[in-house]
Design an enzyme around this catalytic site. Structure first.
Site, mmCIF file in Angstrom:
data_model
loop_
_atom_site.group_PDB
_atom_site.id
_atom_site.type_symbol
_atom_site.label_atom_id
_atom_site.label_comp_id
_atom_site.label_asym_id
_atom_site.label_seq_id
_atom_site.Cartn_x
_atom_site.Cartn_y
_atom_site.Cartn_z
ATOM 1 N N GLY A 100 2.577 2.494 -2.630
ATOM 2 C CA GLY A 100 2.392 3.317 -3.920
ATOM 3 C C GLY A 100 1.712 5.021 -3.672
ATOM 4 O O GLY A 100 1.084 5.077 -2.609
ATOM 5 N N ASN A 139 -7.202 2.404 -9.640
ATOM 6 C CA ASN A 139 -6.145 3.184 -10.058
ATOM 7 C C ASN A 139 -6.489 4.680 -10.166
ATOM 8 O O ASN A 139 -5.719 5.613 -9.994
ATOM 9 C CB ASN A 139 -5.182 2.670 -11.313
ATOM 10 C CG ASN A 139 -4.797 1.341 -11.127
ATOM 11 O OD1 ASN A 139 -3.952 1.327 -9.936
ATOM 12 N ND2 ASN A 139 -4.627 0.376 -11.972
ATOM 13 N N ARG A 162 -2.330 8.409 -10.163
ATOM 14 C CA ARG A 162 -3.374 8.475 -11.085
ATOM 15 C C ARG A 162 -4.623 8.874 -10.188
ATOM 16 O O ARG A 162 -5.554 9.207 -11.230
ATOM 17 C CB ARG A 162 -3.670 7.047 -11.715
ATOM 18 C CG ARG A 162 -2.237 6.784 -12.902
ATOM 19 C CD ARG A 162 -2.197 5.438 -12.872
ATOM 20 N NE ARG A 162 -1.657 4.571 -12.292
ATOM 21 C CZ ARG A 162 -1.565 3.315 -12.347
ATOM 22 N NH1 ARG A 162 -1.938 2.650 -13.185
ATOM 23 N NH2 ARG A 162 -0.984 2.483 -11.420
ATOM 24 N N TYR A 214 -31.687 26.429 24.115
ATOM 25 C CA TYR A 214 -30.551 26.981 24.270
ATOM 26 C C TYR A 214 -30.585 28.207 24.466
ATOM 27 O O TYR A 214 -31.259 29.114 23.692
ATOM 28 C CB TYR A 214 -29.724 26.471 23.048
ATOM 29 C CG TYR A 214 -28.252 26.722 22.794
ATOM 30 C CD1 TYR A 214 -27.490 26.227 23.700
ATOM 31 C CD2 TYR A 214 -27.764 27.555 21.604
ATOM 32 C CE1 TYR A 214 -26.270 26.678 23.433
ATOM 33 C CE2 TYR A 214 -26.542 27.749 21.299
ATOM 34 C CZ TYR A 214 -25.717 27.379 22.493
ATOM 35 O OH TYR A 214 -24.333 27.669 22.422
ATOM 36 N N GLU A 233 4.085 -5.993 -18.277
ATOM 37 C CA GLU A 233 3.388 -4.767 -17.663
ATOM 38 C C GLU A 233 2.775 -4.116 -19.000
ATOM 39 O O GLU A 233 3.331 -4.132 -20.092
ATOM 40 C CB GLU A 233 4.318 -3.918 -16.799
ATOM 41 C CG GLU A 233 4.745 -4.738 -15.880
ATOM 42 C CD GLU A 233 3.468 -5.030 -14.738
ATOM 43 O OE1 GLU A 233 2.553 -4.292 -14.664
ATOM 44 O OE2 GLU A 233 3.411 -6.046 -14.327
ATOM 45 N N ALA A 266 0.866 -1.249 -0.071
ATOM 46 C CA ALA A 266 0.014 -0.186 0.204
ATOM 47 C C ALA A 266 0.776 1.246 -0.030
ATOM 48 O O ALA A 266 0.491 2.361 0.414
ATOM 49 C CB ALA A 266 -1.001 0.013 1.191
ATOM 50 N N GLY A 322 8.842 0.176 -6.524
ATOM 51 C CA GLY A 322 8.104 -0.541 -7.013
ATOM 52 C C GLY A 322 7.542 -1.770 -6.137
ATOM 53 O O GLY A 322 8.008 -1.948 -4.904
HETATM 54 C C1 UD1 Z 1 0.325 -3.959 -10.548
HETATM 55 C C2 UD1 Z 1 0.976 -5.181 -11.253
HETATM 56 C C3 UD1 Z 1 0.276 -5.688 -12.651
HETATM 57 C C4 UD1 Z 1 -1.200 -5.929 -12.044
HETATM 58 C C5 UD1 Z 1 -1.890 -5.054 -11.173
HETATM 59 C C6 UD1 Z 1 -3.010 -5.411 -10.788
HETATM 60 C C7 UD1 Z 1 3.467 -4.778 -10.973
HETATM 61 C C8 UD1 Z 1 4.749 -4.416 -11.323
HETATM 62 N N1 UD1 Z 1 2.396 -4.742 -11.600
HETATM 63 O O1 UD1 Z 1 0.303 -2.914 -11.479
HETATM 64 O O2 UD1 Z 1 0.919 -6.738 -13.317
HETATM 65 O O3 UD1 Z 1 -1.865 -6.484 -13.409
HETATM 66 O O4 UD1 Z 1 -0.878 -4.404 -10.114
HETATM 67 O O5 UD1 Z 1 -3.516 -4.864 -9.457
HETATM 68 O O6 UD1 Z 1 3.255 -5.382 -9.499
HETATM 69 N N2 UD1 Z 1 3.193 -0.141 -4.291
HETATM 70 C C9 UD1 Z 1 4.132 0.016 -3.262
HETATM 71 N N3 UD1 Z 1 5.158 0.347 -3.465
HETATM 72 C C10 UD1 Z 1 5.497 0.623 -4.677
HETATM 73 C C11 UD1 Z 1 4.880 0.797 -5.835
HETATM 74 C C12 UD1 Z 1 3.529 0.054 -5.450
HETATM 75 O O7 UD1 Z 1 3.572 -0.400 -2.033
HETATM 76 O O8 UD1 Z 1 6.729 1.152 -4.930
HETATM 77 C C13 UD1 Z 1 1.820 -0.825 -3.993
HETATM 78 C C14 UD1 Z 1 0.700 0.128 -4.537
HETATM 79 O O9 UD1 Z 1 0.303 1.007 -3.252
HETATM 80 C C15 UD1 Z 1 -0.415 -0.851 -5.092
HETATM 81 C C16 UD1 Z 1 0.259 -1.954 -5.347
HETATM 82 O O10 UD1 Z 1 1.542 -1.955 -4.780
HETATM 83 O O11 UD1 Z 1 -1.252 -0.973 -4.002
HETATM 84 C C17 UD1 Z 1 0.184 -2.221 -6.809
HETATM 85 O O12 UD1 Z 1 0.834 -0.931 -7.418
HETATM 86 P P1 UD1 Z 1 0.280 -0.040 -8.621
HETATM 87 O O13 UD1 Z 1 1.188 1.231 -9.338
HETATM 88 O O14 UD1 Z 1 -1.194 0.082 -8.385
HETATM 89 O O15 UD1 Z 1 0.546 -1.088 -9.593
HETATM 90 P P2 UD1 Z 1 -0.406 -1.690 -11.009
HETATM 91 O O16 UD1 Z 1 0.281 -0.459 -12.025
HETATM 92 O O17 UD1 Z 1 -1.787 -1.655 -10.734
HETATM 93 MG MG MG Z 2 -3.011 -0.788 -9.229
#
Ligand code: UD1
Ligand code: MG
Length: 450
Positions: free
Chosen positions: A11, A226, A15, A385, A154, A9, A77
């Protein structure tokens, strides 16, 4: 087998174009992280680990009791995010369930299928996939001629041909723990400068390990959030899921698309919900009620055979056969006894209306106790009041409050007493007497034909 669950969680959720962290956006009135947290908890019976960013104080605040937090200082990532829990979890379990935090509609049952699939998989892990033409930016699952999974591509790096693959990586995985903690630090850097968790697939395949797949059929479950548009799609899907459940339990809805029922609400059978009705929070509604249209009921308890039309009910209790609205506002602490009738433009706060009380027209009742069968005339106001403190009003059983009476609290109108139209009552009115005027004075006892 021992299992631990991790929710990613950290990220930025860029978006979403919002100042609020993505996982704190609400779905069905509950933050996204609470949905994923509850599903993981239910599927594993363990308190999940949640990886959050360095500036996520608000997230800690919302979910602190139910989860363990781990910080990802640099957002490099999904693979890097999971690496942040490696030191804490290494050697602690046989399996590790990993779920992206932005998948709030995943059912615990689907997570359990994923775990069971991995329990019988000799290979290093199982991922969840779904077949859908609507990709919403998900990674695509690549298979070889024999149908074996060979990689996840991806969306950002996919060729036009790969983009036509309709098998999507949902974002939930179950790993053999030792294999995971051994391989995670070896993830390559992606062209985007991130460590992708999804690259573990290619690593496993290169070693000859089989990546198994658990597929989910109900596409509503995989609505990943997203953008705010995805959030609205998830809200609609959740509404369909909740409403379907209640309709199967005997609740009727004229228009399920415009009927909003929170996840913690309880409803009795034969209750009918009319369009644009919102039932929120910890609300309980009995059997054979009729609520709506255009009604909000929040954190309230409504008995059997009640009717609430075009009104707002918050923090109130209604006994059976209560009739409210249109245009009524029941606020915190309103208690309406059996058979109360409350008509248009009334407001009740922190007050008890005894059984059978009638309050048919515009009135304000605050900090009051009204006895059984009393009649509250149009325009009655409890003046509770004085700008500094609140005071109580007591109206005895069977009292008749004339139209436009101002009850200047603290004050008591006795059992069976009456007030004249326009009276401003500043002193107690004894049982069975009539008070009129400004300020009101007692003129006589109530006569039989009064
Ligand atoms: C990711 C997957 C993708 C999948 C999709 C479905 C990867 C590289 N890609 O893409 O294949 O289809 O989810 O849900 O995993 N997060 C972190 N730290 C970071 C980056 C992300 O904790 O540095 C967390 C985000 O908060 C999120 C989750 O990881 O809850 C997924 O990240 P997000 O950026 O939403 O990845 P997607 O582009 O959706
Ligand atoms: Mg996602």
């Amino acid at each position: 087998m021992k299992i631990e669950a991790v929710i990613l969680a950290a990220g930025l959720g860029t978006r979403m174009e919002s100042k609020l962290p993505k996982v704190l956006h609400l779905l069905g009135g509950r933050p996204l992280i609470a949905w994923t947290g509850a599903a993981c908890q239910e599927a594993t019976n363990r308190r999940p680990y949640v990886v959050i960013g360095p500036d996520a104080e608000k997230i800690r605040h919302v979910a602190s009791a139910e989860v363990n937090f781990v910080e990802q200082v640099e957002r490099l990532g999904t693979g890097h995010a999971l690496l942040q829990v490696a030191d804490q979890l290494r050697g602690k379990s046989n399996l590790v369930l990993v779920v992206n935090a932005d998948l709030p509609l995943l059912r615990p049952e689907s997570l359990r299928c994923l775990i069971e699939q991995q329990e019988s998989n000799p290979g290093p892990f199982t991922l969840m996939s779904a077949i859908s033409e609507l990709s919403r930016g998900f990674g695509r699952v690549e298979r070889d001629r024999d149908g074996l999974v060979v990689g996840i591509i991806e969306q950002a790096h996919a060729t036009p041909e790969q983009l036509t693959i309709s098998e999507l990586n949902v974002g939930a995985y179950c790993y053999q723990a030792d294999w995971l903690w051994d391989h995670l630090p070896k993830l390559p850097l992606s062209p985007k400068g991130e460590y992708y968790l999804t690259d573990l697939v290619a690593m496993a395949v290169a070693e000859g390990g089989e990546v198994s797949v658990s597929s989910v059929e109900d596409l509503d479950e995989i609505i990943g959030i997203n953008t705010c548009e995805h959030l609205a799609q998830a809200e609609a899907a959740l509404r369909r899921r909740i409403n379907r459940g209640w309709m199967l339990a005997g609740v009727s809805m004229l228009d399920p698309e415009s009927t909003y029922i929170g996840p913690e609400v309880q409803l009795g059978s034969d209750t009918v919900l009319l369009p644009n009705t919102h039932i929120e929070g910890r609300t309980i509604v009995g059997v054979s009620c009729r609520l709506g249209p255009n009604t909000v009921v929040r954190d309230s308890t409504i008995g059997d055979y009640c009717r609430v039309e075009v009104s707002v009910v918050e923090g109130a209790i209604l006994e059976d056969e209560v009739d409210v609205g249109p245009f009524a506002h029941l606020r915190r602490g309103a208690y309406l006894g059996r058979g109360v009738h409350m008509g248009n433009f009334g407001e009740v706060k922190d007050s008890t209306l005894g059984p059978g009380v009638k309050m048919g027209h515009f009135s304000y009742v605050g900090d009051a106790t009204i006895g059984e069968g009393a009649n509250i005339g149009a325009g009655t106001v409890t003046c509770n009041y004085d700008g500094e403190r609140k005071y109580k009003t007591e109206i005895g059983p069977g009292a008749f409050i004339g139209s436009d009476t101002m009850l200047v609290a603290p004050v008591r109108v006795g059992r069976g007493a009456r007030t004249g139209a326009g009276a401003v009552v500043t002193r107690d009115v004894p049982d069975g007497s009539v008070a009129v005027g400004v300020p009101a004075r007692v003129i006589r006892k109530v006569k039989k034909n009064d």
